[in-house]
Design an enzyme around this catalytic site. Structure first.
Site, mmCIF file in Angstrom:
data_model
loop_
_atom_site.group_PDB
_atom_site.id
_atom_site.type_symbol
_atom_site.label_atom_id
_atom_site.label_comp_id
_atom_site.label_asym_id
_atom_site.label_seq_id
_atom_site.Cartn_x
_atom_site.Cartn_y
_atom_site.Cartn_z
ATOM 1 N N HIS A 83 0.838 -1.200 0.000
ATOM 2 C CA HIS A 83 0.000 0.000 0.000
ATOM 3 C C HIS A 83 0.873 1.250 0.000
ATOM 4 O O HIS A 83 1.720 1.408 0.873
ATOM 5 C CB HIS A 83 -0.930 0.025 1.218
ATOM 6 C CG HIS A 83 -2.116 -0.888 1.068
ATOM 7 N ND1 HIS A 83 -3.315 -0.646 1.683
ATOM 8 C CD2 HIS A 83 -2.276 -2.027 0.354
ATOM 9 C CE1 HIS A 83 -4.173 -1.610 1.351
ATOM 10 N NE2 HIS A 83 -3.559 -2.462 0.558
ATOM 11 N N TYR A 98 -9.066 5.656 7.798
ATOM 12 C CA TYR A 98 -9.160 6.026 9.212
ATOM 13 C C TYR A 98 -10.182 7.169 9.285
ATOM 14 O O TYR A 98 -9.994 8.198 8.630
ATOM 15 C CB TYR A 98 -7.809 6.527 9.734
ATOM 16 C CG TYR A 98 -6.766 5.434 9.904
ATOM 17 C CD1 TYR A 98 -5.999 4.990 8.834
ATOM 18 C CD2 TYR A 98 -6.544 4.859 11.155
ATOM 19 C CE1 TYR A 98 -5.033 3.998 9.012
ATOM 20 C CE2 TYR A 98 -5.577 3.866 11.334
ATOM 21 C CZ TYR A 98 -4.826 3.444 10.251
ATOM 22 O OH TYR A 98 -3.879 2.469 10.424
ATOM 23 N N PRO A 107 -3.973 0.609 18.967
ATOM 24 C CA PRO A 107 -3.789 0.114 17.599
ATOM 25 C C PRO A 107 -3.863 1.177 16.502
ATOM 26 O O PRO A 107 -3.601 0.875 15.335
ATOM 27 C CB PRO A 107 -4.938 -0.893 17.422
ATOM 28 C CG PRO A 107 -5.969 -0.487 18.425
ATOM 29 C CD PRO A 107 -5.232 0.130 19.565
ATOM 30 N N LYS A 162 1.203 -0.006 15.137
ATOM 31 C CA LYS A 162 2.614 -0.126 15.512
ATOM 32 C C LYS A 162 2.963 -1.334 16.389
ATOM 33 O O LYS A 162 4.150 -1.625 16.578
ATOM 34 C CB LYS A 162 3.070 1.151 16.247
ATOM 35 C CG LYS A 162 3.129 2.374 15.343
ATOM 36 C CD LYS A 162 4.266 2.257 14.344
ATOM 37 C CE LYS A 162 4.240 3.327 13.278
ATOM 38 N NZ LYS A 162 4.116 2.813 11.918
ATOM 39 N N TYR A 171 4.073 6.720 9.958
ATOM 40 C CA TYR A 171 3.200 5.593 9.607
ATOM 41 C C TYR A 171 3.985 4.497 8.876
ATOM 42 O O TYR A 171 3.823 3.311 9.173
ATOM 43 C CB TYR A 171 2.010 6.070 8.750
ATOM 44 C CG TYR A 171 0.930 5.020 8.656
ATOM 45 C CD1 TYR A 171 -0.082 4.945 9.617
ATOM 46 C CD2 TYR A 171 0.928 4.068 7.636
ATOM 47 C CE1 TYR A 171 -1.055 3.960 9.568
ATOM 48 C CE2 TYR A 171 -0.039 3.085 7.570
ATOM 49 C CZ TYR A 171 -1.035 3.037 8.538
ATOM 50 O OH TYR A 171 -1.989 2.051 8.489
HETATM 51 C C1 PHB Z 1 -6.071 -4.115 10.997
HETATM 52 O O1 PHB Z 1 -6.150 -4.342 9.786
HETATM 53 O O2 PHB Z 1 -6.441 -4.954 11.830
HETATM 54 C C2 PHB Z 1 -5.535 -2.803 11.429
HETATM 55 C C3 PHB Z 1 -5.031 -1.922 10.506
HETATM 56 C C4 PHB Z 1 -4.547 -0.692 10.897
HETATM 57 C C5 PHB Z 1 -4.569 -0.357 12.239
HETATM 58 C C6 PHB Z 1 -5.054 -1.243 13.188
HETATM 59 C C7 PHB Z 1 -5.538 -2.472 12.788
HETATM 60 O O3 PHB Z 1 -4.125 0.879 12.620
#
Ligand code: PHB
Ligand code: APR
Length: 391
Positions: free
Chosen positions: A72, A201, A293, A297, A385
């Protein structure tokens, strides 16, 4: 039994350490409390930084990830009903992330350990390290009614947040830092195509939401929920309705829903234990730190710990120098704290914070507005990120 490094915990940290040590000719035994099926049944995050991708390749476990993982080059942030793309690659000189589930990473690590004949003991109980401050270390445990002992040079505490290792650092030595958030994430895994090819997000007045994925046919979604909610409190329909209500209208209209394969609540917590070494006990991964989460990280920090730790152990066995081991805690913690800061910042930026005043809520919106309109701010987000360098 005797080995060089006794590794407590057969999650990604412990398995990756065992694999990297093995490739350098260092023997280890992994002691895991649960069954392999149980470990592989846990659904965890799925965004790998370049540093982890490289480490997995170096460990000889990158093959399926290359085939099935998705590279990505960007993520999206939804704010005030619109999607804003963060061009990760464009802002970081071409860096990207790999979307590949932690469960799959763990499965690949088990396969690699099996192929090389590595020793992993499952369903061991009452694991206890002894003599950590001496050079006569050993670990004891019970398997059914058999009592076992393993002599070793070092103990690696890779046993996660609820493990035994951290608690064996004396109380007057261990310092802990913690922030517990009054909300969690309700997560659903569904066999549906992801609503968007890159992650979204979402900041919304009803709360944070995240659209993620594992593959072209497997989606992972989260919505912010009260910390006290249990998965059983939410039907699939309630979950999908809530998710839709938080997404921009056009995205919500494209959302394909389906029965949940898995539904769970993740609490949000920041935690760091210092130091990460005590005598010949070395802590790594969730045993030493937890991040919320939001910045993806957790697994990536475990990986950088294992990078530093494996290098320090390899140096020790090659040259006899303890310099790397003595520096391990400081080196690892410098990167840990930067990731703690980023995860804390992302969490504060994107969630509905029940404890904040109307003033603070406006400042939060202004900050998001700023980040999305400033190349400098967006670059800082992107740089963190994709993952800060291992240094
Ligand atoms: C996930 O795909 O489970 C996931 C992706 C990004 C995050 C947290 C969890 O920041
Ligand atoms: N004895 C033996 N094994 C134990 C003990 C114990 N007393 N306590 C815990 N374990 C095992 C757990 O069953 C688990 O399989 O240690 C393992 C720890 O694995 P994880 O919790 O996955 O932690 P880690 O390997 O550090 O992985 C990094 O970062 O944010 C997270 O989701 C991410 O789980 C990932 C973690």
């Amino acid at each position: 039994m005797r080995t060089q490094v006794a590794i407590i915990g057969g999650g990604p940290s412990g398995l990756l350490l065992a694999q990297l040590l093995h490739l350098a000719g260092i023997r280890s035994v992994v002691l895991e409390r649960r069954s392999r099926d149980y470990v592989l049944g846990r659904i965890r995050a799925g965004v790998l930084e370049q540093g982890l991708v490289d480490l997995l390749r170096r460990a000889g476990v990158g093959e399926r990830m290359e085939r099935e993982g998705q590279v990505h080059a960007g993520i999206n942030i939804a704010f005030r009903g619109e999607l804003h793309r963060v061009d990760l690659a464009g802002l970081t000189g071409g860096k990207t992330v790999m979307v590949y589930g932690q469960t799959e990473v763990t499965r690949d690590l088990y396969a690699a350990r099996d192929a090389l004949g590595g020793t992993i003991l499952h369903e061991v109980e009452d694991v206890e390290p002894h003599g950590l401050e001496t050079d006569r270390l050993f670990v004891t445990w019970r398997q059914g009614d058999r009592h076992c002992r393993l002599d070793c040079d070092f103990v690696a505490g890779c046993d996660g947040f609820h493990g035994v290792s951290r608690s064996r650092v004396p109380k007057d030595v261990l310092e802990t830092f913690e922030k517990i958030y009054p909300f969690g994430w309700m997560g659903v895994l569904a066999r549906t195509p992801p609503v968007e090819h890159e992650l979204i997000y979402t900041h919304h007045e009803r709360g944070f939401a995240l659209c993620s994925m594992r593959s072209a046919t497997l989606s992972r979604y989260y919505v912010q929920c009260p910390a006290t909610d249990a998965p059983g409190d939410w039907s699939d329909a309630t979950f999908w309705d809530e998710l839709r209500s938080r997404l921009p209208t056009d995205v919500a209209a494209r959302l394909v829903t389906g029965p949940s394969i898995e539904k769970s609540v993740a609490p949000l917590r920041s935690f760091v234990a210092e130091p990460m070494r005590h005598g010949r006990l070395l802590l790594a991964g969730d045993a030493a730190h937890i991040v919320p989460p939001t910045g993806a990280k957790g697994l990536n920090l475990a990986a950088s710990d294992i990078h530093y730790l494996s290098q320090a152990l390899i140096d020790f066995y090659r040259t006899g120098s303890e310099a790397g081991l003595l520096a391990y805690s400081d080196t690892a913690l410098r990167r840990v704290w930067k990731a703690e800061r980023f995860s804390w910042w992302m969490t504060g930026l994107l969630h509905r914070l029940p404890e904040s005043s109307p003033f603070e809520a406006r400042v939060q919106e202004a900050e998001l507005d700023y980040v999305l309109s400033s190349k400098a701010a967006m670059t800082a987000l992107a740089e963190n990120y994709v993952g800060l360098p291992y240094g």
